[in-house]
Design a protein around this motif. Structure first.
Motif, PDB file in Angstrom:
ATOM      1  N   GLY A   1       0.834  -1.271  -0.104  1.00 43.09           N
ATOM      2  CA  GLY A   1      -0.033   0.019   0.144  1.00 43.09           C
ATOM      3  C   GLY A   1       0.947   1.233  -0.084  1.00 43.09           C
ATOM      4  N   ASN A   2       2.088   1.250   0.209  1.00 37.43           N
ATOM      5  CA  ASN A   2       2.914   2.331   0.398  1.00 37.43           C
ATOM      6  C   ASN A   2       3.975   2.250  -0.765  1.00 37.43           C
ATOM      7  N   TRP A   3       3.802   1.410  -1.686  1.00 38.27           N
ATOM      8  CA  TRP A   3       4.761   1.270  -2.974  1.00 38.27           C
ATOM      9  C   TRP A   3       4.287   2.604  -3.669  1.00 38.27           C
ATOM     10  N   LYS A   4       5.361   3.039  -4.530  1.00 40.89           N
ATOM     11  CA  LYS A   4       5.138   4.064  -5.615  1.00 40.89           C
ATOM     12  C   LYS A   4       4.484   3.362  -6.907  1.00 40.89           C
ATOM     13  N   GLN A   5       3.708   3.980  -7.616  1.00 39.13           N
ATOM     14  CA  GLN A   5       3.334   3.413  -8.817  1.00 39.13           C
ATOM     15  C   GLN A   5       4.347   2.650  -9.637  1.00 39.13           C
ATOM     16  N   GLU A   6       5.415   3.369  -9.779  1.00 35.01           N
ATOM     17  CA  GLU A   6       6.661   3.028 -10.494  1.00 35.01           C
ATOM     18  C   GLU A   6       7.116   1.627 -10.222  1.00 35.01           C
ATOM     19  N   THR A   7       7.090   1.332  -8.789  1.00 38.39           N
ATOM     20  CA  THR A   7       7.581   0.115  -8.119  1.00 38.39           C
ATOM     21  C   THR A   7       6.486  -0.906  -8.680  1.00 38.39           C
ATOM     22  N   LYS A   8       5.292  -0.611  -8.532  1.00 37.14           N
ATOM     23  CA  LYS A   8       4.099  -1.442  -8.729  1.00 37.14           C
ATOM     24  C   LYS A   8       4.312  -1.780 -10.430  1.00 37.14           C
ATOM     25  N   ASP A   9       4.439  -0.885 -11.171  1.00 39.12           N
ATOM     26  CA  ASP A   9       4.605  -1.147 -12.572  1.00 39.12           C
ATOM     27  C   ASP A   9       5.914  -2.010 -12.962  1.00 39.12           C
ATOM     28  N   GLU A  10       6.996  -1.826 -12.097  1.00 32.71           N
ATOM     29  CA  GLU A  10       8.189  -2.882 -12.313  1.00 32.71           C
ATOM     30  C   GLU A  10       7.884  -4.360 -11.980  1.00 32.71           C
ATOM     31  N   LEU A  11       6.899  -4.371 -10.531  1.00 29.28           N
ATOM     32  CA  LEU A  11       6.627  -5.797 -10.554  1.00 29.28           C
ATOM     33  C   LEU A  11       5.939  -6.463 -11.408  1.00 29.28           C
ATOM     34  N   HIS A  12       4.788  -5.634 -11.975  1.00 33.53           N
ATOM     35  CA  HIS A  12       4.212  -6.110 -13.319  1.00 33.53           C
ATOM     36  C   HIS A  12       4.858  -6.818 -14.351  1.00 33.53           C
ATOM     37  N   LYS A  13       5.789  -5.902 -14.684  1.00 32.16           N
ATOM     38  CA  LYS A  13       6.985  -6.522 -15.553  1.00 32.16           C
ATOM     39  C   LYS A  13       7.780  -7.626 -15.253  1.00 32.16           C
ATOM     40  N   VAL A  14       8.087  -7.564 -13.989  1.00 30.66           N
ATOM     41  CA  VAL A  14       8.827  -8.867 -13.633  1.00 30.66           C
ATOM     42  C   VAL A  14       7.951  -9.998 -13.597  1.00 30.66           C
ATOM     43  N   PHE A  15       6.746  -9.958 -13.336  1.00 24.24           N
ATOM     44  CA  PHE A  15       5.751 -10.953 -13.106  1.00 24.24           C
ATOM     45  C   PHE A  15       5.627 -11.578 -14.494  1.00 24.24           C
ATOM     46  N   GLU A  16       5.434 -10.638 -15.719  1.00 21.45           N
ATOM     47  CA  GLU A  16       5.092 -10.919 -17.111  1.00 21.45           C
ATOM     48  C   GLU A  16       6.294 -11.991 -17.500  1.00 21.45           C
ATOM     49  N   TYR A  17       7.677 -11.214 -16.877  1.00 23.61           N
ATOM     50  CA  TYR A  17       8.817 -12.236 -17.482  1.00 23.61           C
ATOM     51  C   TYR A  17       8.844 -13.617 -16.844  1.00 23.61           C
ATOM     52  N   TRP A  18       8.912 -13.794 -15.493  1.00 19.55           N
ATOM     53  CA  TRP A  18       8.864 -14.801 -14.979  1.00 19.55           C
ATOM     54  C   TRP A  18       7.876 -15.827 -15.032  1.00 19.55           C
ATOM     55  N   ASN A  19       6.655 -15.251 -15.442  1.00 15.52           N
ATOM     56  CA  ASN A  19       5.583 -16.502 -15.499  1.00 15.52           C
ATOM     57  C   ASN A  19       5.988 -17.133 -16.676  1.00 15.52           C
ATOM     58  N   GLN A  20       6.457 -16.720 -17.486  1.00 12.96           N
ATOM     59  CA  GLN A  20       6.975 -17.330 -18.649  1.00 12.96           C
ATOM     60  C   GLN A  20       7.805 -18.725 -18.475  1.00 12.96           C
ATOM     61  N   TYR A  21       8.563 -18.683 -17.268  1.00  8.70           N
ATOM     62  CA  TYR A  21       9.640 -19.538 -16.973  1.00  8.70           C
ATOM     63  C   TYR A  21       9.641 -20.310 -15.687  1.00  8.70           C
ATOM     64  N   ALA A  22       8.731 -19.731 -14.894  1.00  5.34           N
ATOM     65  CA  ALA A  22       8.723 -20.365 -13.398  1.00  5.34           C
ATOM     66  C   ALA A  22       7.382 -20.605 -13.063  1.00  5.34           C
ATOM     67  N   PRO A  23       6.834 -21.799 -12.847  1.00  2.00           N
ATOM     68  CA  PRO A  23       5.355 -22.010 -12.466  1.00  2.00           C
ATOM     69  C   PRO A  23       4.939 -21.508 -11.400  1.00  2.00           C
ATOM     70  N   GLU A  24       6.059 -21.258 -10.227  1.00  2.00           N
ATOM     71  CA  GLU A  24       5.593 -20.499  -9.189  1.00  2.00           C
ATOM     72  C   GLU A  24       5.148 -19.070  -9.232  1.00  2.00           C
ATOM     73  N   CYS A  25       5.474 -18.347 -10.212  1.00  5.51           N
ATOM     74  CA  CYS A  25       5.305 -17.249 -10.406  1.00  5.51           C
ATOM     75  C   CYS A  25       4.143 -16.848 -11.331  1.00  5.51           C
ATOM     76  N   TYR A  26       2.978 -17.387 -10.603  1.00  8.64           N
ATOM     77  CA  TYR A  26       1.784 -17.515 -11.293  1.00  8.64           C
ATOM     78  C   TYR A  26       1.000 -16.192 -11.350  1.00  8.64           C
ATOM     79  N   ASN A  27       1.380 -15.215 -10.461  1.00  8.97           N
ATOM     80  CA  ASN A  27       0.660 -13.912 -10.195  1.00  8.97           C
ATOM     81  C   ASN A  27       1.897 -12.860  -9.670  1.00  8.97           C
ATOM     82  N   GLU A  28       1.297 -11.605  -9.650  1.00 10.69           N
ATOM     83  CA  GLU A  28       2.270 -11.003  -8.983  1.00 10.69           C
ATOM     84  C   GLU A  28       2.613 -11.069  -7.456  1.00 10.69           C
TER      85      GLU A  28
END
Length: 213
Positions: free
Chosen positions: A126-153
């Motif tokens: 709840g205290n993250w900046k939007q840019e940090t939230k956006d970065e996590l979304h990018k990270v999720f989109e990447y790792w979701n392709q390779y690591a089955p445990e990364c199935y959501n943010e």
């Protein structure tokens, strides 16, 4: 019904790491259930997995009343689930049966760090900046392709947190490391605020994580 998030073991990225416990241990948790069921080998793996967890993370976990429980029972009716973080109460369960350890000693080390990653996420998001939230979304989109445990943010954050804290951080990019560092910095401030008697007004502004929208 209690809400929880779970950790399903994956050994895709398992690596050998040194087995020395220099920092945090389960003795730092105020409330531990069934710690006596851990063999010396399992205890060493658990402690090795959290040795680099900052002390203020466990201190805050204790302040909010979280309980760390070890069990040999199947969690959530699924034998592939090896850890759970309960949102109400911040309790953590770690399944410590032999088949978990036999699966991978690295994976067993990773469980508690992963679940503490959930704690950090829910305490800080709840205290993250939007840019940090956006970065996590990018990270999720990447790792979701390779690591089955990364199935959501949420799971992705817990996984990169565990990688960072267990010394398996060669998988983490600079951006991923920054996400973990920023989340930990909020935990540090939260912990300090609780020592002062609470969060109080102006907390978000002080941190610089106030939502500008």
């Amino acid at each position: 019904m209690r809400k929880f998030v779970c950790y399903v073991i994956s050994v895709i990225f398992s690596l050998a790491v040194p087995m020395t416990s220099l920092g945090a241990t389960i003795d730092d948790f105020d409330k531990v259930k069934n710690g006596n069921i851990l063999s010396e080998e399992k205890l060493n793996h658990i402690n090795d997995g959290i040795r680099d967890i900052p002390d203020y993370v466990i201190e805050l976990y204790n302040k909010v009343g979280g309980t760390l429980e070890f069990t040999n029972k199947v969690l959530g009716g699924n034998k592939n689930i090896n850890g759970m973080y309960w949102l109400d109460g911040s309790d953590i369960q770690v399944r410590s049966s032999n088949d978990v350890l036999n699966n991978s000693s690295y994976a067993f080390r990773n469980i508690l760090a992963h679940e503490l990653g959930h704690f950090v996420y829910y305490m800080t998001y709840g205290n993250w900046k939007q840019e940090t939230k956006d970065e996590l979304h990018k990270v999720f989109e990447y790792w979701n392709q390779y690591a089955p445990e990364c199935y959501n943010e949420v799971e992705t954050f817990a996984e990169i947190y565990a990688w960072e804290m267990t010394g398996n951080d060669q998988w983490n990019s600079h951006g991923e490391k920054e996400i973990v560092t920023k989340a930990n910095s909020i935990v540090r401030e939260l912990n300090a605020r609780m020592e002062e008697g609470g969060f109080g007004p102006g907390f978000e502004k002080k941190l610089g994580y106030e939502d500008e929208n």
